[in-house]
Write an enzyme that holds these catalytic residues in place. Structure first.
Site, mmCIF file in Angstrom:
data_model
loop_
_atom_site.group_PDB
_atom_site.id
_atom_site.type_symbol
_atom_site.label_atom_id
_atom_site.label_comp_id
_atom_site.label_asym_id
_atom_site.label_seq_id
_atom_site.Cartn_x
_atom_site.Cartn_y
_atom_site.Cartn_z
ATOM 1 N N HIS A 1 14.671 12.255 7.547
ATOM 2 C CA HIS A 1 14.708 12.682 9.026
ATOM 3 C C HIS A 1 14.621 13.973 8.928
ATOM 4 O O HIS A 1 14.821 14.767 7.915
ATOM 5 C CB HIS A 1 15.752 11.803 9.874
ATOM 6 C CG HIS A 1 15.626 10.672 9.892
ATOM 7 N ND1 HIS A 1 16.531 9.598 8.897
ATOM 8 C CD2 HIS A 1 14.969 9.762 10.671
ATOM 9 C CE1 HIS A 1 16.200 8.565 9.351
ATOM 10 N NE2 HIS A 1 15.457 8.456 10.515
ATOM 11 N N TYR B 1 9.686 -0.717 12.184
ATOM 12 C CA TYR B 1 11.141 -0.598 12.129
ATOM 13 C C TYR B 1 11.757 -0.959 13.371
ATOM 14 O O TYR B 1 12.629 -1.801 13.471
ATOM 15 C CB TYR B 1 11.466 0.932 11.859
ATOM 16 C CG TYR B 1 13.006 0.963 11.865
ATOM 17 C CD1 TYR B 1 13.534 0.566 10.770
ATOM 18 C CD2 TYR B 1 13.740 1.921 12.702
ATOM 19 C CE1 TYR B 1 14.882 0.994 10.505
ATOM 20 C CE2 TYR B 1 15.062 2.154 12.438
ATOM 21 C CZ TYR B 1 15.658 1.613 11.430
ATOM 22 O OH TYR B 1 16.852 1.910 11.171
ATOM 23 N N LYS C 1 14.192 -4.081 14.348
ATOM 24 C CA LYS C 1 15.618 -3.772 14.897
ATOM 25 C C LYS C 1 15.722 -4.436 16.133
ATOM 26 O O LYS C 1 16.813 -5.272 16.433
ATOM 27 C CB LYS C 1 15.705 -2.380 15.172
ATOM 28 C CG LYS C 1 15.900 -1.256 13.986
ATOM 29 C CD LYS C 1 17.335 -1.952 13.109
ATOM 30 C CE LYS C 1 17.577 -1.192 11.823
ATOM 31 N NZ LYS C 1 19.002 -1.708 11.365
ATOM 32 N N SER D 1 18.569 0.890 16.529
ATOM 33 C CA SER D 1 18.062 2.176 16.546
ATOM 34 C C SER D 1 17.325 2.619 17.906
ATOM 35 O O SER D 1 16.893 1.755 18.561
ATOM 36 C CB SER D 1 17.064 2.441 15.340
ATOM 37 O OG SER D 1 16.155 3.671 15.743
ATOM 38 N N SER D 2 17.593 3.917 18.291
ATOM 39 C CA SER D 2 17.098 4.073 19.570
ATOM 40 C C SER D 2 15.566 4.042 19.500
ATOM 41 O O SER D 2 14.832 4.130 20.571
ATOM 42 C CB SER D 2 17.446 5.487 20.001
ATOM 43 O OG SER D 2 16.778 6.652 19.314
ATOM 44 N N CYS D 3 14.922 3.716 18.501
ATOM 45 C CA CYS D 3 13.350 3.627 18.339
ATOM 46 C C CYS D 3 12.760 2.205 19.057
ATOM 47 O O CYS D 3 11.819 1.926 18.951
ATOM 48 C CB CYS D 3 12.626 4.006 17.180
ATOM 49 S SG CYS D 3 13.232 2.850 15.934
#
Ligand code: GFB
Length: 322
Positions: free
Chosen positions: A185, A142, A146, A113-115
């Site tokens: 989201h 999260y 990841k 994920s881009s987070c």
């Protein structure tokens, strides 16, 4: 960097998380390919239980695995269920990656994920920004899980020579998304709110936060296509960002969704809700260098998702939430 293309033809392909938004998109994308699709429902295998995962992979013996199984959610779910987001995702990743190695899986595609990137990373974010600063607090649990998934793939690749790769998708939306307002989201949340406000004849729509954060949105069918492309052409320790290369503010997104849904009221911003990361835009040079770019425009993708919501979720669409 790119090895000999990995051919899908005749392969047994396990899509972990096949009922979710991402997994079901990968299933749709693979349905026309000459490969055998393997799935394991939650009632059959709890991916958080090591023994169940090892037994299932040892018996089903896939050649290729797409890891689309994860505990996911929007900013509120991430912020209020830190243990689920950290434990579930770490367990799913360690179980599948280790068991895939033991079962002799030829190729595995892990989805992050881009987070994972630092809260204040320079924009657009290149793959090199990983672990260069503190994470965004609302989704750090999260993100840590990841990041561990990326590192697991890299570690197994280094120690055992397996072809396990990672892709980092930007914020996603599309059919089979979660429209539960406490877990969703921003795209499904605003789509549902706009739809219900239209049905009720409301004059306002509540948008969380200031509306100023910027996000990049990709239709999940584009992501599925990118995953299949990368499985075929890419083999390397470095992971690959998957985005569209363009972002917009949450206010602009809300306006676009109202247009698509046909809600003509006013936006009201609820400052008591968190904004989260100020901006999240991926640098997609590595991806485009590997011969892939997104095709589905945001307006077109939102309109298709709204059609899906109306057609496939009549129970949600036809009723008004409390
Ligand atoms: O999509 P979202 O929940 O997640 O929120 P993140 C994006 C932005 O939309 C935030 C705002 O600034 C929210 O405050 N927003 C406005 C809303 N109205 C709403 C609403 O009604 N519902 C929701 N959910 N947001 C997630 C991470 O961060 O991104 C996950 O928490 C994951 O870990 C995912 O990485 C891709 O983009 O802030």
């Amino acid at each position: 960097m790119a090895a000999t293309p990995y051919r899908l033809s005749g392969k047994r392909v396990f899509v972990a998380g096949h009922r979710g938004m991402v997994g079901s998109a990968i299933m749709r994308r693979l349905s026309g390919e000459d490969c055998e699709l393997l799935t394991a429902g939650r009632e059959e295998v709890d991916l958080r239980r090591q023994e169940q995962v090892e037994d299932w992979l040892a018996t089903s013996r896939p050649n290729l695995v797409f890891m689309a199984a994860a505990t996911v959610g929007g900013i509120f779910a991430n912020d209020t269920r830190p243990a689920d987001f950290l434990y579930d995702n770490l367990a799913i990743e360690t179980n599948i990656i280790h068991a895939a190695h033991k079962a002799g899986v030829e190729k595995l595609v892990f989805l992050g994920s881009s987070c994972i990137y630092p809260r204040d990373a320079d924009q657009p974010m290149t793959e090199a920004a990983l672990l260069t600063g503190p994470l965004e607090p609302t989704n750090q649990w999260y993100a840590v899980a990841k990041i561990a998934g990326i590192k697991l793939c890299q570690a197994y690749r280094r120690q055992y020579g397996v072809d396990f790769i990672s892709v980092m998708p930007t914020n996603l939306y599309g059919p089979h998304d979660n429209f539960d307002l406490n877990a969703s989201h921003v795209v499904p949340a605003l789509m549902r709110k706009a739809h219900e406000a239209k049905l009720k004849g409301d004059s306002t729509l509540v948008v969380w936060g200031s509306g100023l954060p910027r996000r990049e949105f990709m239709h999940v069918d584009d992501l599925a296509d990118a995953c299949v492309h990368l499985a075929a052409v890419y083999s390397g320790e470095e992971y690959v960002n998957v985005g569209v290369g363009r972002d917009l503010s949450i206010r602009e997104l809300a306006e676009l969704i109202c247009e698509v849904v046909g809600f003509r009221g006013m936006l009201v911003f609820d400052a008591s809700r968190p904004d989260g990361t100020r901006r999240k835009l991926l640098d997609v040079s590595r991806l485009t260098g590997l011969g892939w770019r997104a095709r589905i425009g945001l307006e077109e993708g939102l309109a298709a998702t709204y059609r899906w919501y109306l057609e496939s979720a009549p129970r949600l669409a036809g009723t008004v939430s409390e």
